[in-house]
Design a protein around this motif. Structure first.
Motif, PDB file in Angstrom:
ATOM      1  N   SER A   1       7.071  41.999 -87.135  1.00 54.08           N
ATOM      2  CA  SER A   1       6.793  43.173 -86.307  1.00 54.08           C
ATOM      3  C   SER A   1       7.907  43.415 -85.293  1.00 54.08           C
ATOM      4  O   SER A   1       8.296  44.550 -85.030  1.00 54.08           O
ATOM      5  N   ILE A   2       8.423  42.326 -84.715  1.00 59.21           N
ATOM      6  CA  ILE A   2       9.447  42.423 -83.669  1.00 59.21           C
ATOM      7  C   ILE A   2      10.607  41.514 -84.035  1.00 59.21           C
ATOM      8  O   ILE A   2      10.409  40.406 -84.549  1.00 59.21           O
ATOM      9  N   LEU A   3      11.818  41.970 -83.768  1.00 61.15           N
ATOM     10  CA  LEU A   3      13.009  41.167 -84.014  1.00 61.15           C
ATOM     11  C   LEU A   3      13.588  40.708 -82.680  1.00 61.15           C
ATOM     12  O   LEU A   3      13.902  41.523 -81.816  1.00 61.15           O
ATOM     13  N   LEU A   4      13.708  39.384 -82.508  1.00 59.84           N
ATOM     14  CA  LEU A   4      14.318  38.821 -81.316  1.00 59.84           C
ATOM     15  C   LEU A   4      15.717  38.351 -81.672  1.00 59.84           C
ATOM     16  O   LEU A   4      15.897  37.348 -82.366  1.00 59.84           O
ATOM     17  N   PHE A   5      16.708  39.104 -81.229  1.00 59.49           N
ATOM     18  CA  PHE A   5      18.105  38.730 -81.464  1.00 59.49           C
ATOM     19  C   PHE A   5      18.478  37.619 -80.492  1.00 59.49           C
ATOM     20  O   PHE A   5      18.187  37.697 -79.290  1.00 59.49           O
TER      21      PHE A   5
ATOM     22  N   GLY B   1      10.369  37.705 -85.493  1.00 60.70           N
ATOM     23  CA  GLY B   1      11.397  37.071 -86.308  1.00 60.70           C
ATOM     24  C   GLY B   1      12.641  36.822 -85.468  1.00 60.70           C
ATOM     25  O   GLY B   1      13.082  37.698 -84.717  1.00 60.70           O
ATOM     26  N   LEU B   2      13.199  35.622 -85.567  1.00 57.36           N
ATOM     27  CA  LEU B   2      14.399  35.261 -84.813  1.00 57.36           C
ATOM     28  C   LEU B   2      15.630  35.587 -85.643  1.00 57.36           C
ATOM     29  O   LEU B   2      15.772  35.123 -86.773  1.00 57.36           O
ATOM     30  N   VAL B   3      16.516  36.406 -85.086  1.00 53.37           N
ATOM     31  CA  VAL B   3      17.709  36.866 -85.790  1.00 53.37           C
ATOM     32  C   VAL B   3      18.942  36.403 -85.021  1.00 53.37           C
ATOM     33  O   VAL B   3      19.039  36.621 -83.810  1.00 53.37           O
ATOM     34  N   GLY B   4      19.855  35.772 -85.727  1.00 49.91           N
ATOM     35  CA  GLY B   4      21.077  35.330 -85.052  1.00 49.91           C
ATOM     36  C   GLY B   4      21.993  34.604 -85.997  1.00 49.91           C
ATOM     37  O   GLY B   4      21.611  34.236 -87.111  1.00 49.91           O
ATOM     38  N   PHE B   5      23.238  34.391 -85.539  1.00 51.00           N
ATOM     39  CA  PHE B   5      24.185  33.618 -86.323  1.00 51.00           C
ATOM     40  C   PHE B   5      23.756  32.155 -86.362  1.00 51.00           C
ATOM     41  O   PHE B   5      22.937  31.713 -85.556  1.00 51.00           O
ATOM     42  N   PRO B   6      24.319  31.372 -87.294  1.00 48.78           N
ATOM     43  CA  PRO B   6      24.025  29.935 -87.296  1.00 48.78           C
ATOM     44  C   PRO B   6      24.367  29.306 -85.934  1.00 48.78           C
ATOM     45  O   PRO B   6      25.322  29.717 -85.270  1.00 48.78           O
TER      46      PRO B   6
END
Length: 332
Positions: free
Chosen positions: A242-246, A166-171
């Protein structure tokens, strides 16, 4: 502006079928004066069942069908003939669907595999016919069991996207650009906040014909767990990754602080998210020279990190290798 076809939250009302009543019939034939009880059992009421279907990716088919009713069982009849069971209502749902009781909020069932079936509401059992109650001292019972009543209630169905990464980040962190660069997905890309308004999935191929699923989650902002920005609407999709990619852009003033804010939003929403493997990608790194890259690298959070550029392809292959290796560790 047309409404999106991606629906990940619906509220439905369900009612299972009633059980059919047992029969109080007595055998009546020529030359048989006292035939005795021969009433058959009532049929079971139809249940409401959720079935996982990998061909579905949204709950939109339930958006305009909020009331779902199971079929009642038929009554028993003479000659010990049982009534017909009510037909179950099977609702196809995408993988990752969670059903909650609308009043208590408790999880009723979860569907995560293709073909998996979970009973949302069980139909009432059919009543027993009077021949079951015949005894040596009561050879002509004139009663039978009624069928069990139906069960009903309001339920909330939520979809949590199933993905490996999952891709996690600000806009505007470059999440959609990365997904488009490493897969065949075609997410909307533009230079303004909240371009992505729904999760996008892409299959990422890496070495030796291996692949994994990546999800572009709409951007998080500070205070998202309290409802700011897009609120908690899409935070739940991160729970099934499963994994978070910041992902943090290279031109951010303070990479460590932005990472802390993102991590805090996840923790406030669900502390269990901190148990997942975390990786960090510094995006838009084609804007950096070696000196700037070294300066930023010296003050990064203590998690595996990499500098990438989705536009130029800088370190994209290495990123895919990192993610694949992390997935192997997660499966051990």
């Amino acid at each position: 502006m047309p409404s999106s076809n991606f629906v990940d939250y619906v509220k439905i009302f369900g009612r299972s079928g009633k059980g059919g009543p047992g029969s109080r019939h007595f055998r009546r034939e020529k030359f048989i004066e006292f035939g005795g009880p021969d009433g058959g059992d009532g049929g079971n009421g139809g249940s409401i069942v959720l079935r996982g279907n990998s061909q579905y990716w949204t709950l939109i088919h339930l958006k305009y069908k909020r009331h779902i009713f199971g079929e009642d069982g038929e009554a028993g009849s003479g000659a010990r003939c049982s009534g017909k069971n009510g037909t179950d209502v099977v609702i196809n749902v995408p993988l990752g669907t969670v059903a909650r009781d609308a009043e208590t909020g408790e999880i009723v069932c979860e569907v995560t595999e293709d073909g998996q079936e979970a009973v949302l509401l069980k139909g009432g059992r059919g009543g027993l016919g009077n021949w079951h109650f015949k005894t040596a001292t009561n050879q002509a019972p004139r009663y039978a069991q009624p069928g069990e009543d139906c069960v009903e209630g309001w339920f909330i169905l939520e979809l949590k996207v199933l993905a490996d990464v999952g891709l996690v980040g600000f806009p505007n962190a470059g999440k959609s650009t990365l997904l488009a660069a490493v897969s065949a997905a075609k997410p909307k890309i533009a230079n303004y906040a909240f371009t992505t308004l729904e999760p996008n999935l892409g299959i990422v191929e890496c070495r030796d014909h291996k692949s994994f699923v990546m999800a572009d989650i709409p951007g998080i902002i500070e205070g998202a767990h309290t409802g700011k920005g897009l609120g908690t609407r899409f935070l739940r999709h991160i729970e099934r990754n499963s994994i978070l990619l910041f992902m943090i852009p290279a031109d951010t003033k303070d990479v460590r602080e932005e990472y802390r804010i993102l991590l805090n939003e996840l923790e406030q929403y669900n502390p269990e998210l901190l148990d997942k493997q975390r990786l960090l990608a510094i995006t838009k790194s084609d804007l950096l020279d070696e000196e700037l890259q070294e300066a930023i690298a010296a003050d990064l959070p203590d998690i595996p990190s990499i500098f990438i550029s989705s536009v130029s392809g800088y370190h994209i292959r290495q990123l895919k290798d990192m993610l694949w290796e992390a997935l192997q560790r997660d499966n051990q």
